[in-house]
Scaffold this motif. Structure first.
Motif, mmCIF file in Angstrom:
data_model
loop_
_atom_site.group_PDB
_atom_site.id
_atom_site.type_symbol
_atom_site.label_atom_id
_atom_site.label_comp_id
_atom_site.label_asym_id
_atom_site.label_seq_id
_atom_site.Cartn_x
_atom_site.Cartn_y
_atom_site.Cartn_z
ATOM 1 N N ALA A 18 0.853 -1.186 0.000
ATOM 2 C CA ALA A 18 0.000 0.000 0.000
ATOM 3 C C ALA A 18 0.889 1.237 0.000
ATOM 4 O O ALA A 18 1.906 1.278 0.698
ATOM 5 N N ALA A 21 -3.147 6.094 -1.010
ATOM 6 C CA ALA A 21 -4.478 5.529 -1.228
ATOM 7 C C ALA A 21 -4.454 4.284 -2.113
ATOM 8 O O ALA A 21 -5.476 3.630 -2.279
ATOM 9 N N VAL A 23 -3.540 0.441 -3.277
ATOM 10 C CA VAL A 23 -3.305 -0.889 -2.718
ATOM 11 C C VAL A 23 -3.109 -1.863 -3.868
ATOM 12 O O VAL A 23 -3.896 -1.874 -4.821
ATOM 13 N N LEU A 51 -7.240 -7.252 1.356
ATOM 14 C CA LEU A 51 -7.808 -5.916 1.203
ATOM 15 C C LEU A 51 -8.124 -5.303 2.566
ATOM 16 O O LEU A 51 -7.818 -4.130 2.816
ATOM 17 N N GLY A 55 -6.734 -1.850 4.649
ATOM 18 C CA GLY A 55 -7.678 -0.772 4.924
ATOM 19 C C GLY A 55 -8.676 -0.493 3.825
ATOM 20 O O GLY A 55 -9.179 0.612 3.689
ATOM 21 N N THR A 56 -8.991 -1.519 3.037
ATOM 22 C CA THR A 56 -9.981 -1.352 1.983
ATOM 23 C C THR A 56 -10.847 -2.606 1.908
ATOM 24 O O THR A 56 -10.824 -3.446 2.798
ATOM 25 N N SER A 57 -11.623 -2.724 0.846
ATOM 26 C CA SER A 57 -12.542 -3.850 0.683
ATOM 27 C C SER A 57 -12.822 -4.049 -0.805
ATOM 28 O O SER A 57 -12.269 -3.342 -1.645
ATOM 29 N N GLY A 60 -13.412 -1.072 -2.928
ATOM 30 C CA GLY A 60 -12.281 -0.263 -3.346
ATOM 31 C C GLY A 60 -11.531 -0.810 -4.541
ATOM 32 O O GLY A 60 -10.585 -0.182 -5.021
ATOM 33 N N ALA A 114 -6.456 -1.602 -5.852
ATOM 34 C CA ALA A 114 -7.593 -1.002 -5.158
ATOM 35 C C ALA A 114 -7.168 0.342 -4.591
ATOM 36 O O ALA A 114 -5.996 0.722 -4.636
ATOM 37 N N ARG A 116 -7.882 2.977 -1.033
ATOM 38 C CA ARG A 116 -8.403 2.987 0.332
ATOM 39 C C ARG A 116 -8.655 4.391 0.784
ATOM 40 O O ARG A 116 -8.186 5.334 0.222
#
Length: 116
Positions: A18, A21, A23, A51, A55-57, A60, A114, A116
């Protein structure tokens, strides 16, 4: 801007990186003895975990490349992918599926970008 890296169990590479922002993640099954569906399920679970750690999903995800050892499995992949990614087309990432020779009995590997 500082990079954060989550090392892979295999030396010389990270499973997630990462930066700000952005990833970048890679996922595959931990049990290569499973059939395609089993490996795909483990791979998608691992991608969710990676993810989340960064800090994302799924929401993202921007771009996903899915490598499969046997393109005859693509219809199964498409069904599982649609169930995993959900019905909201405004949140779908760009996706490519590529036939590839994978190492160690793996049948599927996912590389994702991605935010985040």
């Amino acid at each position: 801007m500082q990079d954060v890296r989550w090392p892979s169990a295999s030396g010389g590479r990270s499973r997630v990186v990462a930066r700000g922002a952005q990833v970048f993640a890679v996922a595959n099954a931990s049990d290569a003895s499973l059939d395609f569906r089993g490996q795909l399920s483990q791979t998608l679970e691992m991608l969710d975990t990676h993810l989340l750690q960064a800090g994302t999903s799924r929401a993202g995800l921007l771009s996903v490349q899915i490598f499969v050892a046997d393109m005859q499995h693509k219809p199964q992949l498409d069904i599982a992918w649609r169930a995993w990614i959900g019905d909201d087309s405004s949140a779908w990432p760009q996706r490519a599926v590529v036939g590839a020779e994978l190492d160690g009995g793996l049948q599927v590997e996912i590389v994702a970008q991605a935010f985040r």
